[in-house]
Motif scaffolding. Structure first.
Motif: not given
Ligand code: ARG
Length: 587
Positions: A105-111, A145-150, A523-524, A576-580
């Motif tokens: 949905a338009g978000a990138r992964k970490v390099e 969830r966020l770190f995994r998603f990225r 910023l965690r 929403l899933s990234l905030i659980g």
């Protein structure tokens, strides 16, 4: 796939470069005066010195270079030299179609993906969890969830508190109630029973009882300390009891965490690293990292430029026991052997800042981790309406299970009051109420920057209006129902075009997803995800109010709007899933 801000920045940057100024001056941002233009660039202000010209003159030169740019609809100089930029609608449409087609949905992964361990939750065996543990759990879960998603490899660990003085208290309290159990017979060499001699109810009764008694009576405390030392030294019966305490606690904790939708990869605890401690202590001594002080072994961690004096970390107490810092150091070593993480995040309340600073400095000193690889993700307190730490009416600490139960009850009554869920089966109604309860608790927590203290007001959190979790679930359900109706009428989404201000504004929010994720990640700070999802839901509402979807007569426009709704839903549910949070199908 580049965001609109990046596309505009590239164009404006090239214009700066064309007049021999640094291209990064062309950085565009969303405007803080959206009534004037959606984007702005303030680079001319900073360029004035370099160019030895007034900012406005620089801005005029930049504008001259950009005249006729195919991406730009309108370009104006405001005030002393701000550039107000409006892109052509095709820029929005193009970006929206990219996002529509993208799985992320338009978000990138970490390099450069890393292995990141996240230590959160941290409940203590036997002691009930309180709202501080709730905060750690909700925040830590969102981060995993966020770190995994990225794209990072994430290993989460609950790090149970199961090794300290509280275990000695429990053991000795049980002994005074049931002295005949084989666990207390030091001579006993047979097998111990496989079934636990206590239930979770027993544990939650025994612990406060023992803690209160030990506070009153130094002799009672000494008995518990002795048992703690014997446990740590390996006394068989005590170890067997500890194993029971831990498994009984874990079973109860799993129920609480399941209800909350929080998952841990590892259910390790302080006691798991006990066997690593002797060698670790020897190593610290051999390297000269640990030194003797008043019968104890300590690691001096103070630095000259410290604003406030940091006490040494106590590695081995004068009574020969391992302490909280010792198990944390051994755990770092254990994690290094098991997973070799690039980063370990500790999601623990601010009150433990000194502890973690001591542990990290000691670990760096001993070469257990490279400088910067250990990070304390701090958070503030949850307070009652009196502004003090949240307590129950009876004055005790709040138990997580009670809190979840109360939120669930309120969610049910709030759904009824709002006339929602009336057509659902009883089971579906319960499941929706659970989602609403969790959304209320989690969103209320995460929407604040983590170090902010907040007041726990369940009634406000559980409202379907305002910046709340339930409001967001409701919005997601609304979009789902539009999509269902469209499918029933045989209508398909099609290519996205942008013709109205509301459509453009919605695409701007969709475009902001990636940068919101980046901020939250760096910023965690999941509050940036909360802000994003709330603004997105609002932009969708304005779009939906202004732009008919299903009743739209023009087929291309109808299909475009349907695609915008579908894309919004995808991003909404993902955030929403990234905030659980899970959104129900109907309510
Ligand atoms: N059990 C601790 C407490 O309740 C939190 C553990 C945090 N994690 C750690 N590695 N020390 O305060």
């Amino acid at each position: 796939m580049t965001s609109i801000v990046e596309q505009l920045s590239a164009r404006v940057g090239a214009a700066f470069a064309a007049i021999d100024l640094p291209a990064d001056l062309g950085r565009c941002v969303e405007s803080d005066r959206p009534d004037l233009s959606p984007y702005q660039c303030n680079g001319a202000m900073a360029a004035a010195k370099l160019a030895k010209k007034a900012p406005r003159a620089v801005a005029e030169d930049v504008v001259a270079k950009l005249t006729g740019d195919a991406l730009i609809e309108k370009l104006e100089i405001a005030g002393p030299g701000f550039l107000n930029i409006t892109p052509v609608n095709a820029v929005y449409a193009h970006r929206a179609n990219d996002i529509a087609e993208d799985d992320q949905a338009g978000a990138r992964k970490v390099e450069h993906p890393r292995t990141v361990m996240i230590d959160f939750g941290g409940p203590n065996v036997a002691k009930p969890m309180h709202v501080g543990h709730l905060r750690s759990s909700v925040l830590g879960d969102s981060l995993q969830r966020l770190f995994r998603f990225r794209g990072d490899t994430v290993v989460s660990d609950i790090h149970l508190g199961d090794w300290g003085y509280q275990m000695g208290l429990l053991i000795t309290e049980l002994e005074s109630e049931q002295p005949d159990l084989a666990y207390f017979d030091a001579e006993y060499s047979g097998e111990y029973p496989a079934d636990a001699p206590v239930t979770i109810q027993d544990l939650s009764r025994l612990y406060p009882q023992a803690a209160a008694a030990a506070k009153e009576d130094e002799a009672r405390a000494a008995v518990a300390r002795k048992a703690t030392a014997e446990l740590q030294a390996g006394r068989r019966g005590y170890r067997a009891l500890l194993a029971h305490f831990i498994s009984v606690s874990i079973a109860a904790l799993k129920q609480d965490f399941d209800a909350l939708g929080v998952h841990f990869d590892l259910w390790k605890g302080e006691s798991d690293v006990n066997d690593l401690i002797p060698a670790l202590v020897e190593d610290f001594k051999a390297r000269g990292v640990a030194e003797k002080s008043d019968g104890a072994w300590v690691v001096r961690v103070a630095r000259e430029d410290d604003k406030k004096e940091l006490a040494p970390l106590i590695l081995v107490s004068s009574q020969g026991s391992a302490l909280y810092g010792t198990t944390d150091l051994a755990t770092i070593q254990d994690r290094k052997t098991g997973y070799n993480p690039d980063l370990i995040l500790y999601v623990v309340d601010l009150g433990q800042s000194d502890h973690f600073e001591q542990v990290y400095r000691a670990a760096y000193k001993a070469g257990l981790a490279p400088e910067g690889a250990l990070e304390h993700v701090k958070f503030g307190t949850v307070n009652g309406t009196d502004g003090k730490r949240l307590r129950t009416r009876a004055g005790g600490t709040f138990r997580l299970a009670d809190l979840i139960g109360e939120a669930f009850d309120r969610a049910k009554s709030r759904l009824n009051e709002a006339g929602l869920g009336a057509e659902l089966s009883p089971e579906d109604f319960e499941s929706v109420a659970r989602m609403v309860a969790n959304a209320a608790i989690k969103f209320a927590d995460l929407q604040n920057y983590r170090t902010t203290n907040y007041i726990f007001e369940l009634d406000r959190f559980i409202s379907f209006e305002g910046k709340t979790g339930p409001y967001l679930l409701y919005q997601a359900v609304r979009v789902k129902s539009i999509m269902r109706k469209a499918a029933a009428e045989g209508l398909d989404p099609g290519p996205i075009s942008v013709g109205t201000n509301e459509e453009a504004a919605l695409v701007r929010r969709l475009d902001g997803f990636d940068s919101a994720l980046q901020r939250a990640y760096e910023l965690r700070a999941p509050n940036h995800l909360c802000d994003h999802v709330y603004l997105l839901a609002q932009a969708f509402s304005s779009f939906y109010a202004a732009c008919p979807i299903l009743p739209e007569k023009d087929e291309a426009i109808r299909r475009s709007r349907l695609a915008l709704a579908e894309t919004t839903l995808k991003q909404l549910e993902l955030t929403l899933s990234l905030i659980g949070l899970d959104a129900p199908e109907k309510m």
